[in-house]
Design a protein around this motif. Sequence first.
Motif, PDB file in Angstrom:
ATOM      1  N   LEU A   1      72.832   7.550  47.384  1.00 31.48           N
ATOM      2  CA  LEU A   1      73.266   8.724  48.137  1.00 31.48           C
ATOM      3  C   LEU A   1      74.781   8.699  48.185  1.00 31.48           C
ATOM      4  CD1 LEU A   1      72.494  11.188  49.871  1.00 31.48           C
ATOM      5  CD2 LEU A   1      72.508   9.657  51.843  1.00 31.48           C
ATOM      6  N   ASP A   2      75.393   9.745  47.686  1.00 27.76           N
ATOM      7  CA  ASP A   2      76.859   9.816  47.600  1.00 27.76           C
ATOM      8  C   ASP A   2      77.434   8.570  46.936  1.00 27.76           C
ATOM      9  OD1 ASP A   2      76.943  12.344  48.779  1.00 27.76           O
ATOM     10  OD2 ASP A   2      77.017  11.504  50.793  1.00 27.76           O
ATOM     11  N   GLY A   3      76.734   8.090  45.901  1.00 29.67           N
ATOM     12  CA  GLY A   3      77.214   6.953  45.117  1.00 29.67           C
ATOM     13  C   GLY A   3      76.885   5.584  45.692  1.00 29.67           C
ATOM     14  N   ASN A   4      76.236   5.527  46.847  1.00 29.98           N
ATOM     15  CA  ASN A   4      75.908   4.244  47.477  1.00 29.98           C
ATOM     16  C   ASN A   4      74.411   3.978  47.398  1.00 29.98           C
ATOM     17  OD1 ASN A   4      78.606   3.699  48.590  1.00 29.98           O
ATOM     18  ND2 ASN A   4      78.183   5.494  49.844  1.00 29.98           N
ATOM     19  N   LEU A   5      74.053   2.770  46.989  1.00 31.44           N
ATOM     20  CA  LEU A   5      72.642   2.384  46.938  1.00 31.44           C
ATOM     21  C   LEU A   5      72.117   2.297  48.362  1.00 31.44           C
ATOM     22  CD1 LEU A   5      70.213   1.393  45.236  1.00 31.44           C
ATOM     23  CD2 LEU A   5      71.085  -0.927  45.597  1.00 31.44           C
ATOM     24  N   ILE A   6      71.097   3.116  48.680  1.00 27.19           N
ATOM     25  CA  ILE A   6      70.549   3.069  50.039  1.00 27.19           C
ATOM     26  C   ILE A   6      69.127   2.518  50.067  1.00 27.19           C
ATOM     27  CG2 ILE A   6      72.038   4.880  50.957  1.00 27.19           C
ATOM     28  CD1 ILE A   6      69.558   6.738  50.828  1.00 27.19           C
ATOM     29  N   ILE A   7      68.376   2.663  48.966  1.00 31.59           N
ATOM     30  CA  ILE A   7      67.028   2.103  48.888  1.00 31.59           C
ATOM     31  C   ILE A   7      66.874   1.418  47.542  1.00 31.59           C
ATOM     32  CG2 ILE A   7      64.559   2.605  48.761  1.00 31.59           C
ATOM     33  CD1 ILE A   7      65.002   4.873  50.714  1.00 31.59           C
TER      34      ILE A   7
ATOM     35  N   PHE B   1      77.261  19.290  51.398  1.00 32.84           N
ATOM     36  CA  PHE B   1      76.515  18.858  50.219  1.00 32.84           C
ATOM     37  C   PHE B   1      76.638  17.353  50.033  1.00 32.84           C
ATOM     38  CE2 PHE B   1      77.669  23.288  49.347  1.00 32.84           C
ATOM     39  CZ  PHE B   1      76.412  23.805  49.089  1.00 32.84           C
ATOM     40  N   HIS B   2      75.581  16.750  49.499  1.00 37.93           N
ATOM     41  CA  HIS B   2      75.550  15.319  49.211  1.00 37.93           C
ATOM     42  C   HIS B   2      74.877  15.117  47.865  1.00 37.93           C
ATOM     43  CE1 HIS B   2      76.798  14.209  53.250  1.00 37.93           C
ATOM     44  NE2 HIS B   2      76.063  15.253  53.639  1.00 37.93           N
ATOM     45  N   SER B   3      75.382  14.175  47.103  1.00 36.93           N
ATOM     46  CA  SER B   3      74.760  13.869  45.817  1.00 36.93           C
ATOM     47  C   SER B   3      73.763  12.731  46.001  1.00 36.93           C
ATOM     48  CB  SER B   3      75.817  13.468  44.789  1.00 36.93           C
ATOM     49  OG  SER B   3      76.428  12.252  45.144  1.00 36.93           O
ATOM     50  N   PHE B   4      72.684  12.798  45.236  1.00 31.17           N
ATOM     51  CA  PHE B   4      71.779  11.660  45.210  1.00 31.17           C
ATOM     52  C   PHE B   4      71.215  11.476  43.819  1.00 31.17           C
ATOM     53  CE2 PHE B   4      68.720  14.991  46.123  1.00 31.17           C
ATOM     54  CZ  PHE B   4      67.564  14.589  45.483  1.00 31.17           C
ATOM     55  N   ARG B   5      70.858  10.248  43.544  1.00 25.25           N
ATOM     56  CA  ARG B   5      70.309   9.889  42.238  1.00 25.25           C
ATOM     57  C   ARG B   5      69.131   8.959  42.489  1.00 25.25           C
ATOM     58  NH1 ARG B   5      73.891   6.815  37.831  1.00 25.25           N
ATOM     59  NH2 ARG B   5      72.963   7.855  36.071  1.00 25.25           N
TER      60      ARG B   5
ATOM     61  N   PHE C   1      69.862  21.230  43.543  1.00 26.93           N
ATOM     62  CA  PHE C   1      70.503  21.871  42.407  1.00 26.93           C
ATOM     63  C   PHE C   1      71.357  20.841  41.719  1.00 26.93           C
ATOM     64  CE2 PHE C   1      73.689  22.214  45.694  1.00 26.93           C
ATOM     65  CZ  PHE C   1      74.894  22.058  45.027  1.00 26.93           C
ATOM     66  N   HIS C   2      71.848  21.171  40.541  1.00 30.66           N
ATOM     67  CA  HIS C   2      72.750  20.267  39.833  1.00 30.66           C
ATOM     68  C   HIS C   2      73.896  21.067  39.265  1.00 30.66           C
ATOM     69  CE1 HIS C   2      71.529  21.425  35.716  1.00 30.66           C
ATOM     70  NE2 HIS C   2      70.344  21.625  36.274  1.00 30.66           N
ATOM     71  N   GLU C   3      74.994  20.363  39.071  1.00 36.59           N
ATOM     72  CA  GLU C   3      76.175  20.995  38.485  1.00 36.59           C
ATOM     73  C   GLU C   3      76.141  20.768  36.981  1.00 36.59           C
ATOM     74  OE1 GLU C   3      79.618  19.336  40.332  1.00 36.59           O
ATOM     75  OE2 GLU C   3      79.132  20.195  42.269  1.00 36.59           O
ATOM     76  N   LYS C   4      76.572  21.755  36.223  1.00 34.82           N
ATOM     77  CA  LYS C   4      76.679  21.602  34.790  1.00 34.82           C
ATOM     78  C   LYS C   4      77.864  20.713  34.482  1.00 34.82           C
ATOM     79  CE  LYS C   4      74.580  25.964  33.577  1.00 34.82           C
ATOM     80  NZ  LYS C   4      74.707  27.206  32.836  1.00 34.82           N
TER      81      LYS C   4
END
Length: 71
Positions: free
Chosen positions: A4-10, A31-35, A67-70
């Motif tokens: 989440l926002d570049g930080n490993l949370i799980i 807005f927040h990014s997650f991966r 959503f995602h950014e191009k």
Amino acid sequence: RMHLDGNLIINNDGLHPAAEVSKGVHLRKGFHSFRIRYFQEGGANHFEVHWAGPGFDRQEIPASALFHEKE
């Protein structure tokens, strides 16, 4: 693994049966990014991501919130 926002949370990496893992995180408005990095090896296929917050109970994150950014 969920970032989440570049930080490993799980980090629920590795071979194991399906299990629910959660972590409470306070987010500022906006807005927040997650991966999410996920793999499945054997067993039943199962993967869900839920959220909850002020004014709404735990629920699967709706597609309308993503959503995602191009690049």
